[in-house]
Design a protein around this motif. Sequence first.
Motif, PDB file in Angstrom:
ATOM      1  N   LEU A   1       0.799  -1.226   0.000  1.00 20.93           N
ATOM      2  CA  LEU A   1       0.000   0.000   0.000  1.00 20.93           C
ATOM      3  C   LEU A   1       0.829   1.271   0.000  1.00 20.93           C
ATOM      4  CD1 LEU A   1      -2.825  -0.995   2.515  1.00 20.93           C
ATOM      5  CD2 LEU A   1      -2.926  -0.933   0.024  1.00 20.93           C
TER       6      LEU A   1
ATOM      7  N   THR B   1      -0.587   4.387   4.177  1.00 24.10           N
ATOM      8  CA  THR B   1      -0.501   5.176   2.956  1.00 24.10           C
ATOM      9  C   THR B   1      -0.175   6.628   3.194  1.00 24.10           C
ATOM     10  OG1 THR B   1      -2.894   5.572   3.018  1.00 24.10           O
ATOM     11  CG2 THR B   1      -2.122   3.679   1.752  1.00 24.10           C
TER      12      THR B   1
ATOM     13  N   LEU C   1      -9.020   2.636  -3.218  1.00 24.98           N
ATOM     14  CA  LEU C   1      -7.557   2.644  -3.216  1.00 24.98           C
ATOM     15  C   LEU C   1      -7.077   3.006  -4.617  1.00 24.98           C
ATOM     16  CD1 LEU C   1      -6.586  -0.516  -1.129  1.00 24.98           C
ATOM     17  CD2 LEU C   1      -6.247   1.864  -0.508  1.00 24.98           C
TER      18      LEU C   1
END
Length: 1034
Positions: free
Chosen positions: A967, A1017, A989
């Motif tokens: 991620l 993230t 995402l």
Amino acid sequence: MAEPDPEPMASGAGQRLGAPETLGISTLDPGHRPPAMPPGRHVTIRVRMLDDTEELFDISQKASGKVLFDLVCSHMNLIEGDYFGLEFQNHQKMMVWLDHIKPIIKQLRRPKHTILRFAVKFFPPDHAQLLEELTRYLFALQIKQDVSVGRLTCNDSSAALMVSHIIQSEIGDFEESQCRSHLLNNNYIPDQMPLIDKIMEFHSKNIGQTPAESDYQLLEVARRLEMYGIRLHPAKDREGTRLSLAVAHTGVLVFQGHTKINAFNWSKVRKLSFKRKRFLIKLRPDLNSSYQDTLEFLMGSRDCCKVFWKICVEYHAFFRLFEEPKPKPKPVLFTRGSSFRFSGRTQKQVMDYVKESEFKKIPFERKHSRVQHNSRLSPLPSPRHHEVPTEIGAPGIDSPPRRHWKESALVSAEDPSCSRITRASPSHHRNGHDDRKGSVSRTEDRRGSTRQTHPEHLSTGVGSNSPHLSASSGHSHGMVNGQKSLELCSHSPDGRQPSPLTSPLLNDACSVRTDDEDEVRRKRFPTDRAYFIAKELLTTERTYLKDLEVVTVSFQNAVGQDEATPDSLKDTVFSSFEPLHKFHTGFLREVEQRLALWEGRSNAHIKGDYQRIGDVMLKNFQGLKPLTANLHKQSEVLLELEKACRSSRRLEGLCRDFELQKVCYVPLNVFILRPLHRLIHYKQILERLCKHYPATHVDFRDCRAALADVSEVVEQLQGSLIKMENFQKLLELKKDLIGVDNLVVPSREFIRLGCLSKLSGKGLQQRMFFLFSDVILYTSRGMTPTNQFKVHGQLPLHGMTIRESEDEWGVPHAFTLVGEQQSVVVAASSLTEMEKWMEDIKVAIETAKTSNGPSPNLLTSNLTDNKCPEDSTVEAESEDDITASHTSLERPAPHRGNTMVHVCWHRNTSVSMVDFSIAVENQLSGNLLRKFKNSNGWQKLWVVFTNFSLFFYKSHQDDYPLASLPLLGYSVTVPSESENIHKDYVFKLHFKSHVYYFRSESEYTFERWMEVIRSATIPSSVARVLNNKESHPH
């Protein structure tokens, strides 16, 4: 004198190089068409494929070789065509490669009477770098040819093993009479008869392997052979000794017979040239070498020299350069030397292009295979509205031996009479569309397991055999992803690649849960927030128990039974983990029973007696207190394992191989520390329950008492946990680095790792920096089988100063590290990255001032000079220095290529120790519905978040993930109105062109997933970093 073009340098800081817009695109890129056919008389070209079929192509004589090659690749729907080429016999009876730039009329004297052979041109060191199953299938056909004609020589065992994988692909599982009859009627190797029994023995061990897996295993065996990918060019040395020259990804090789006697790595070669019959290799000056600076070999003719020189130029450019070299300007008056240059994408561009592009998949036919299977579907770049052709009929029937293709008859317009395909309806196509996501990495496996099949429901409406998903192949001799293929789904076996591949879980053609079913379920189950908090306890406990089994079952079976494992290590692991596993098995059972009652699967919910969880947790945590001693032993297990691996190379290899298995989806040391991390999760869950409940609630008192109990244990273990996390991180980094000694010392603390661009005489070069409490290391990564980073130099923090230098050098986000012996100018990819690095380095410098003095030298003897090699030599030399010292019998050991270091390298970002600690505290698991941006159906998955990644499973009962999604670099948001996601609790995402939608079952689970994903993230702010350092002093 002819010589290769000079090597271009890497471009700016952190820039990822894609494919050129026109020249070098070997297959149909979305939005692109094949090169326009020039006017002129057409000629029919005959091309013999690797499966021995012949195809005819109508093409203009004035067209370049590139146009013909693109037609061939388009005909096969081949994405990674750059590894291949077209070779033919010229008028001098020499086999040469078709030049992509020159017109065909200037290369083929008699086109109608010339047969071009489609063949592998560039052999990568690791077949895991081949990202498409179709590519691996074609490579397997090439290996089959090389073995058959005796070009790929090897011992009897290797030959028998390769043939066993070939016939497994062709006839399927072992059946003695069928296998013997097949071998008697088909010759795969010279002098095959004496080896039939050995081949059958190996074949019997391949039961369960799909053709795709067999291809993978065949390449795994072949790539380890000394003659893999070698094409010998006869030559003589100055004394007249008969030799052969060859070229590989590492450099120029010298053979005597079939034995390699010398190798000149690209990093050691300054210039390759030829003059008449003499082939010249000019080496870089080396005081430790006994070679002259120029080596001379005599070849058969000038043309022989030129043919070999050309393929050397192409190999060097393909494997060493980041992008296609620019053409030289044409001289006005006269030319000197050859104007030849490499034309096409480099390997790096090919891999980046495949990872970052979106493709549809269509089936391809295995000509010699009788196995009834839905094989790997070759991806076809195509506009979104294009229909998906799907293979039907009997796969065992061979296609016609020759077909006629015109320029208009490309992949998107197949001839119905030739290709036996049918088209799905547009409505079906929308669900069947597959988005290829380059950012998803596969996990790999070295172990066999019991085959399990799960029927899948397709939304494509394709009439074919019902696809199944297999857990693993029965007998695996290498790293494979033992998944049977799904219709419109790619289940190709993969190896150690850092790079990321398409997964069955990131394709649409899997089970789809309808919205109606979801609504019914949502209405039936409780909606109280406490229920979903308790359900988080259940889902994460299931994952935690599976993680314990990695140590108690998988590790014990793979490593613990080996005689190389010392008894002290076995006893420590067993005494530490077995009681914990037994305890948590009972705890999970009680939690599952309570949640079943809470959900109303009995009449107990009417009374409300079971709509709580605190009593279960309080009772079990009181039972956990006697096991506190076992929790203290986790540090002992870590230390004992490290000590045992240092003293036994065999045990170290066993542990390394175990980490390459799919079941070990994060580093082994992380599993060892899981029991300590789990206590933090219990504390967080109880804190959320206490915050939610009013003081009068029946469950509040039990939750508060359980929170007090677990907080007491966490406080006792906190100091040990911080030290163990740092120790574990140093051990993990030690495996990722080459050229460093004494990294793991008690006083050293890890602070940050990530990508920075180092300024040198060649410009900005991408480097991976590692910041510790006493030193900074900078490294580079090459395309090597080890997937490790080579250390170029070290910068002690003692006496260092740091300053911004953007204005001084004219480089954005640049700053200078001024050491006592060396100064380094680096540039970050963004202002935020620069601020994080400068803040951490300043704090580390201040800390180093209070230390006892400069850090000891970390580098190995051949790297003690702090001067970075790229300051005076070619940039991409690091990987060859690593492999130069290995002979064919001592190949570099495989290494995990999907660790956080590699993700930071590819995403051009950084993470700190504080980020790692936060990620450990924010683990989560549970069911989610997943959807692509161009698909309609939602697919139910079991998803685990840990180690900055999402890991995808079919269900919580699976032993290992089928795919993972790192991620770092992704952004997590809520879909906008324009995206037409008319559902509740959906988050998005997004990274470059990769978009995923995930849907949770409640507001609470939605908030939790958003929270934990943002922790991976979104980088921690400086204030948060400082706060965490105060609360968790390292």
